[in-house]
Design an enzyme around this catalytic site. Structure first.
Site, PDB file in Angstrom:
ATOM      1  N   ARG A  52      -7.615   0.864   4.703  1.00  0.00           N
ATOM      2  CA  ARG A  52      -8.399   2.087   4.598  1.00  0.00           C
ATOM      3  C   ARG A  52      -8.852   2.343   3.169  1.00  0.00           C
ATOM      4  O   ARG A  52     -10.035   2.514   2.900  1.00  0.00           O
ATOM      5  CB  ARG A  52      -7.555   3.260   5.063  1.00  0.00           C
ATOM      6  CG  ARG A  52      -8.211   4.619   4.907  1.00  0.00           C
ATOM      7  CD  ARG A  52      -7.211   5.720   5.200  1.00  0.00           C
ATOM      8  NE  ARG A  52      -6.238   5.227   6.139  1.00  0.00           N
ATOM      9  CZ  ARG A  52      -6.485   5.030   7.419  1.00  0.00           C
ATOM     10  NH1 ARG A  52      -7.661   5.358   7.906  1.00  0.00           N
ATOM     11  NH2 ARG A  52      -5.560   4.537   8.212  1.00  0.00           N
ATOM     12  N   THR A  53      -7.902   2.385   2.264  1.00  0.00           N
ATOM     13  CA  THR A  53      -8.249   2.704   0.877  1.00  0.00           C
ATOM     14  C   THR A  53      -9.173   1.648   0.299  1.00  0.00           C
ATOM     15  O   THR A  53     -10.167   1.950  -0.363  1.00  0.00           O
ATOM     16  CB  THR A  53      -6.959   2.822   0.030  1.00  0.00           C
ATOM     17  OG1 THR A  53      -6.132   3.835   0.591  1.00  0.00           O
ATOM     18  CG2 THR A  53      -7.287   3.182  -1.399  1.00  0.00           C
ATOM     19  N   LYS A  82       2.743 -17.155  -7.473  1.00  0.00           N
ATOM     20  CA  LYS A  82       3.213 -18.180  -8.401  1.00  0.00           C
ATOM     21  C   LYS A  82       4.003 -17.554  -9.544  1.00  0.00           C
ATOM     22  O   LYS A  82       4.479 -18.258 -10.414  1.00  0.00           O
ATOM     23  CB  LYS A  82       2.020 -18.980  -8.934  1.00  0.00           C
ATOM     24  CG  LYS A  82       1.252 -19.741  -7.847  1.00  0.00           C
ATOM     25  CD  LYS A  82      -0.021 -20.373  -8.414  1.00  0.00           C
ATOM     26  CE  LYS A  82      -0.902 -20.935  -7.291  1.00  0.00           C
ATOM     27  NZ  LYS A  82      -2.313 -21.065  -7.726  1.00  0.00           N
ATOM     28  N   ARG A 103      -4.138  -1.328  -6.472  1.00  0.00           N
ATOM     29  CA  ARG A 103      -3.021  -0.840  -5.668  1.00  0.00           C
ATOM     30  C   ARG A 103      -1.815  -1.687  -6.020  1.00  0.00           C
ATOM     31  O   ARG A 103      -1.867  -2.917  -5.908  1.00  0.00           O
ATOM     32  CB  ARG A 103      -3.358  -0.988  -4.183  1.00  0.00           C
ATOM     33  CG  ARG A 103      -2.175  -0.953  -3.210  1.00  0.00           C
ATOM     34  CD  ARG A 103      -1.511   0.395  -3.057  1.00  0.00           C
ATOM     35  NE  ARG A 103      -2.389   1.414  -2.571  1.00  0.00           N
ATOM     36  CZ  ARG A 103      -2.356   1.928  -1.340  1.00  0.00           C
ATOM     37  NH1 ARG A 103      -1.426   1.546  -0.493  1.00  0.00           N
ATOM     38  NH2 ARG A 103      -3.221   2.853  -0.973  1.00  0.00           N
ATOM     39  N   HIS A 132      -1.392   8.706  -6.347  1.00  0.00           N
ATOM     40  CA  HIS A 132      -2.563   8.206  -5.629  1.00  0.00           C
ATOM     41  C   HIS A 132      -3.663   9.242  -5.908  1.00  0.00           C
ATOM     42  O   HIS A 132      -4.049  10.001  -5.030  1.00  0.00           O
ATOM     43  CB  HIS A 132      -2.240   8.119  -4.142  1.00  0.00           C
ATOM     44  CG  HIS A 132      -3.225   7.333  -3.337  1.00  0.00           C
ATOM     45  ND1 HIS A 132      -4.381   6.812  -3.874  1.00  0.00           N
ATOM     46  CD2 HIS A 132      -3.223   6.978  -2.030  1.00  0.00           C
ATOM     47  CE1 HIS A 132      -5.044   6.156  -2.917  1.00  0.00           C
ATOM     48  NE2 HIS A 132      -4.357   6.245  -1.799  1.00  0.00           N
TER      49      HIS A 132
END
Lengths: 310, 310, 310
Positions: A52-53, A82, A103, A132
């Protein structure tokens, strides 16, 4: 001409800038400038998936004529797998893009990124249990669109308050800029709002109440901000199950609508599970899909303010 | 001016529209209008991965100047992993895009999506063992390009007919719009075509035969439509192994080419495993890569008819 | 007008073309032609994830106005998971794109792809322990930008040389086109450079030395090319642990800087783990982030030379 340099946390914004985000978002809704960011590149760097974001930001960028490079699960894929540090990834990707939407799965990720991005603006799209801020801005925008103001309101925040970064960022904004509001924290014992937010509210003289009874709060609230119990934040599954069990009394269903004011609204950052019943969707007070839609306009506004001007 | 409102299943199309898809697809092949969908956004929402189909749609959109937001494994990643319903996801994403291409893992997904997309058109890119109508359209287009018609042909559908949504959608189209064809269903006992399709064919008086002998059918067929045994649709691996074993006689190799008519064609929705030998690729009757290429033109046509006009 | 038909391995390039890549890359850095590849589509086909390389190519394409279709983990997702061969995937995707950037997990992947791409150019973005020619080109470009030449230099390649495709491709380039250089291979016994490269160097009379002492080499080197021990290439984890242990003496830290010439540079293809200490980053001889940035310009140059002209 000014530009916004970054979007990391709610506390960074002065009220004037917040209001400018709102007026810009409104213009984005009404007449989006389709080629404004032509030739500019946004990198979506998502260490944990959030369709969604991510899609909301990417749509915002493309609606403004910009381009996107994207990775949707950097923690499992890619250089991170890695063993590369966030700092190194940011240093490299800042060479490929004009703005980075990040994010991250741990609190403080976006803040760490800023120091390594060679002045390429960072937008925090959620950092673990941290903040957020773009979600908080779209939440505020939604409230403003509905009530024409963000003051003198009674706002109930319900559910998993200890892990919910949206309610954290929202609380910061409310405390700092918008007077005469009152907050109800409604949650089971185990997911109470953390003390740092409570202190912040106290500092700004925002009255708040803590309770586990939604029924007591519903008749008073103008905004009922429901949240999901965030399974992925619980280390032990029995703890999660217990919280889910205790949250059953906090579900919003048809019975809840009967208790609510006619002009109140129900918000939710989504995704939802069972904490809002599907029957609620048809009620005009169900505002969570409108809220998600507003996310597009607010993110367009932020991208404009970062890459163009305000 | 008309617009196509959605693409959900074969049965929705009248013949006039199908023919319009074909003439539009042909124009897309010859002279694609490069900026036609400038500023429009397509969302690729794939709950199970399918690189070929997804990239085909995304290339189609971009060849027309449009933009794409994309998620390639929504079932494991993203909000779905947190438990969000398809309906909620559609409601949110319909706020970010002008058309949604949906691949879902259960039959009926696209149909459910339509009711929640706020009039944003849905294109079904495969719903479990349900349908895959754009595949069927490109299959028909390929047949038409080859034979100049889609009637009076003998069409053999071979392999995993119980799980193959492409042969299902194709059967619907053939029955409803194209007369005088004859169908051979060639498969092991365990993967026979399901009764609903057989009834549909009967209703439209399309003669069909069921057999497990490919050799009997090859000399008669104009079109040999081979399919893959879809391992991912079998719940028990021993059942899958048994079907694979029984399908060995249905493999198309050089020996099969010797039995086929000189003007026949071999089709396959791809990906293929061993059911068509690599040696067949060099034969001019091998049409499966041309068929995949036609997918691009047909999807460009559909996007034009949905977002522009026809 | 010429076009580059493919980028598969270092050996394919004559010196004139390499130099043309460099002059073009420089122009890309200074004044990128923003709409040059308008309407063209690049497919990123990554069978194993590599965020850095993929985003670098995608940014390059978009900086030139082109479009991208992309899959970031084709081995686990998609048709490959259903068992499709590389050759079939290439045949299909070549119908959707004007150039294909291929990362494959086994040596020879890009070479195999060329035969099946219907003349759509293939760019090798790494084929297992094979080559990574665009990395080698950006490495050379970085050396040239620093020293104004690529000759008469002492170049130390350090670390996992048996699995490092970047040092392999770089060695090929150096041997074939650039005289009077000298190479030091510095590694534990178990990850020595393979014999094919040593023979190639011998054939072109490039002096090389093999050692496991970094300290001996540092005071002489103009370029110290550090590499990561590639865990994912080791079949047995105890072997990996042993190599990591033996590589500890090869770590570059502050103590190494003290031994190096003032005009030397430290390079690394990234991602890095502990083989270069973070304290080194602040030294002006730390060139690995500049090197990553140069990757953008070199890939823009290659895309221009493939899709436009040179």
């Amino acid at each position: 001409m000014k530009r916004l340099g970054l979007v990391i946390k709610a506390q960074q914004f002065d009220k004037r800038t917040v209001e400018r985000v709102f007026t810009t978002a409104k213009r984005m809704e009404i007449s989006p400038p389709a080629k404004l960011l032509d030739g500019r590149i946004m990198a979506s760097l998502f260490y944990e998936p959030s369709t969604r974001t991510r899609l909301s930001f990417e749509s915002a960028m493309k609606r403004l004529g910009g381009e996107v490079i994207s990775t949707e699960n950097a923690k499992e894929f890619s250089s991170k797998a890695k063993g590369e540090s966030l700092e190194d990834s940011i240093r490299v990707i800042s060479g490929y893009a004009d703005v980075i939407v990040l994010r991250y799965y741990k609190e403080g990720g976006a803040g760490r990124a800023v120091a390594y991005s060679n002045n390429v603006p960072i937008i925090n799209a959620g950092d673990g249990i941290g903040q957020h801020p773009t979600q908080a801005l779209l939440d505020l925008y939604t409230i403003k669109e509905k009530f024409g103001k963000i003051e003198d309101l009674r706002i109930a925040m319900v559910g998993d308050l200890v892990n919910g970064r949206t309610v954290r960022s929202l609380s910061y904004f409310l405390a700092k800029h918008y007077p005469k509001n009152q907050i109800f924290f409604v949650s089971p014992e185990a997911t109470r709002m953390r003390d740092d937010i409570k202190s912040y509210l106290d500092k700004y003289n925002v009255p708040w109440v803590e309770t586990n009874s939604l029924e007591d709060v519903l008749p008073k609230a103008d905004v009922v901000y429901q949240t999901r119990v965030q399974k992925e934040r619980f280390e032990k599954s029995d703890k999660y199950s217990q919280v889910v069990e205790e949250s059953k009394g906090l579900m919003i269903g048809k019975h809840s609508l009967a208790l609510m004011k006619p002009e109140a609204i129900v918000m939710h950052p989504l995704p939802r599970l069972t904490e809002i019943g599907y029957a609620v969707d048809r009620d005009p007070r169900a505002y969570y899909f409108k809220q998600a839609q507003n996310g597009l306009y607010v993110r367009m506004a932020l991208l404009k303010m970062i890459l163009d001007e305000y």
